[in-house]
Scaffold this active site. Structure first.
Site, PDB file in Angstrom:
ATOM      1  CB  THR A   1      -0.981  -0.002   1.189  1.00 26.59           C
ATOM      2  OG1 THR A   1      -1.651  -1.266   1.221  1.00 26.59           O
ATOM      3  CG2 THR A   1      -2.017   1.086   1.052  1.00 26.59           C
ATOM      4  CB  CYS A   2       4.039   2.136   1.693  1.00 28.47           C
ATOM      5  SG  CYS A   2       3.460   1.933   3.389  1.00 28.47           S
TER       6      CYS A   2
END
Length: 153
Positions: free
Chosen positions: A44-45
């Site tokens: 997600t980062c």
């Protein structure tokens, strides 16, 4: 503590992935899009920062500097930046001084890890006041990129 729209942005100086010091005050006179993210190389980062990478020209055209902050070391961030081709500074909040100032620090994160940056996004105006603030309690969600772009305009 939570940061509110309209208040002065907490000032900071952090070490970037290229081992230089970067201060928020360096960008007075232009907008800053500030992203906090938990860890380099997590899915997600990576999505969060790739979204900013792929729309970099848009922000550049609006006199806006993107900065991304995590508690990773400058060395990890250097590898992350190199592998994914980010055009903006990645800053290390290894000592956990800036994330809490922005209300963006988990006391306890996944796997019992303590002191990890929350996923968060802020837009800071030319006078260094907060124009947009979003701190996500769950790291599986992404910031509202449309709202960020709107706040920068």
């Amino acid at each position: 503590m939570s940061i509110q729209k309209g208040q002065p942005a907490p000032q900071f100086t952090l070490v970037a992935s290229d081992k230089t010091e970067v201060s928020l005050s360096d960008f007075k006179g232009q907008k800053v899009v500030l992203h906090f993210f938990p860890f380099a190389f997590t899915s997600t980062c990576t999505t969060q920062l790739c979204e900013m990478r792929d729309n970099f020209g848009y922000y550049d055209g609006l006199n806006a500097q993107i900065l991304a902050i995590s508690v990773d070391s400058p060395y990890t961030l250097a590898k992350f930046k190199e592998e994914l081709g980010y055009q903006f500074p990645l800053l290390s909040d290894f000592n956990k001084t800036v994330s809490p100032a922005y209300g963006a620090l988990y006391e306890v994160f996944n796997l019992g890890l303590k002191g990890v940056s929350k996923r968060a996004a802020f837009v800071i105006d030319e006078e260094q006041n907060i124009r947009y603030a979003e701190v996500l309690e769950s790291a599986k969600y992404l910031p509202d990129f449309a709202a960020i772009a709107e706040a920068v305009k």
